[in-house]
Scaffold this motif. Structure first.
Motif, PDB file in Angstrom:
ATOM      1  N   ARG A  63       0.830  -1.202   0.000  1.00  0.00           N
ATOM      2  CA  ARG A  63       0.000   0.000   0.000  1.00  0.00           C
ATOM      3  C   ARG A  63       0.870   1.261   0.000  1.00  0.00           C
ATOM      4  O   ARG A  63       0.559   2.239  -0.676  1.00  0.00           O
ATOM      5  N   ALA A  88       2.273   1.641  -3.471  1.00  0.00           N
ATOM      6  CA  ALA A  88       1.219   2.107  -4.369  1.00  0.00           C
ATOM      7  C   ALA A  88       0.972   3.597  -4.181  1.00  0.00           C
ATOM      8  O   ALA A  88       0.779   4.328  -5.157  1.00  0.00           O
ATOM      9  N   ALA A  89       1.004   4.076  -2.936  1.00  0.00           N
ATOM     10  CA  ALA A  89       0.804   5.506  -2.674  1.00  0.00           C
ATOM     11  C   ALA A  89       1.945   6.333  -3.258  1.00  0.00           C
ATOM     12  O   ALA A  89       1.714   7.407  -3.829  1.00  0.00           O
ATOM     13  N   CYS A 108       3.857   5.461  -5.840  1.00  0.00           N
ATOM     14  CA  CYS A 108       3.677   5.418  -7.298  1.00  0.00           C
ATOM     15  C   CYS A 108       2.592   6.391  -7.739  1.00  0.00           C
ATOM     16  O   CYS A 108       2.732   7.068  -8.753  1.00  0.00           O
ATOM     17  N   PHE A 109       1.511   6.457  -6.972  1.00  0.00           N
ATOM     18  CA  PHE A 109       0.421   7.368  -7.307  1.00  0.00           C
ATOM     19  C   PHE A 109       0.895   8.817  -7.259  1.00  0.00           C
ATOM     20  O   PHE A 109       0.640   9.594  -8.183  1.00  0.00           O
ATOM     21  N   LEU A 121       2.675   4.763 -14.103  1.00  0.00           N
ATOM     22  CA  LEU A 121       2.787   4.710 -12.642  1.00  0.00           C
ATOM     23  C   LEU A 121       1.414   4.761 -11.969  1.00  0.00           C
ATOM     24  O   LEU A 121       1.179   4.066 -10.977  1.00  0.00           O
ATOM     25  N   SER A 153      -0.067   1.904  -9.607  1.00  0.00           N
ATOM     26  CA  SER A 153      -0.504   2.177  -8.238  1.00  0.00           C
ATOM     27  C   SER A 153      -1.901   1.615  -7.987  1.00  0.00           C
ATOM     28  O   SER A 153      -2.189   1.136  -6.898  1.00  0.00           O
ATOM     29  N   ARG A 154      -2.746   1.630  -8.985  1.00  0.00           N
ATOM     30  CA  ARG A 154      -4.079   1.035  -8.823  1.00  0.00           C
ATOM     31  C   ARG A 154      -3.994  -0.465  -8.696  1.00  0.00           C
ATOM     32  O   ARG A 154      -4.722  -1.060  -7.911  1.00  0.00           O
ATOM     33  N   GLY A 188      -1.464  -2.032  -7.381  1.00  0.00           N
ATOM     34  CA  GLY A 188      -0.911  -2.255  -6.061  1.00  0.00           C
ATOM     35  C   GLY A 188      -1.946  -2.145  -4.958  1.00  0.00           C
ATOM     36  O   GLY A 188      -1.928  -2.878  -3.981  1.00  0.00           O
ATOM     37  N   ARG A 189      -2.893  -1.217  -5.129  1.00  0.00           N
ATOM     38  CA  ARG A 189      -3.952  -1.066  -4.131  1.00  0.00           C
ATOM     39  C   ARG A 189      -4.866  -2.272  -4.107  1.00  0.00           C
ATOM     40  O   ARG A 189      -5.341  -2.675  -3.057  1.00  0.00           O
TER      41      ARG A 189
END
Length: 75
Positions: free
Chosen positions: A8, A11-12, A14-15, A64, A68-69, A71-72
């Protein structure tokens, strides 16, 4: 690394980097094509090279954001 807080966090990150990359890429494309003439003393204005770099940066940012999506969902 499948799931959990580490995924998480990644992912954050990367977002965040993806959003900044897309924003910068769009700015570079606008400056390179002459659509955005700000700041007026910028060396990037009306330079097609910077428009191309903007396209590459925007595509990288979108990648990216997509990662990130993913990864979430895994986290």
């Amino acid at each position: 690394m499948t799931g959990g807080p580490a995924m998480r966090f990644l992912a954050a990150i990367c977002f965040l980097i993806g959003v900044v990359a897309v924003a910068m890429g769009v700015l570079w494309m606008g400056q390179g094509t002459g659509l955005i003439l700000w700041p007026s003393e910028s060396f990037m204005l009306n330079q097609r090279t910077w428009a191309f770099h903007g396209v590459l940066l925007t595509a990288s940012g979108l990648l990216l954001l997509w990662l990130s999506r993913r990864g979430r969902r895994l986290g």
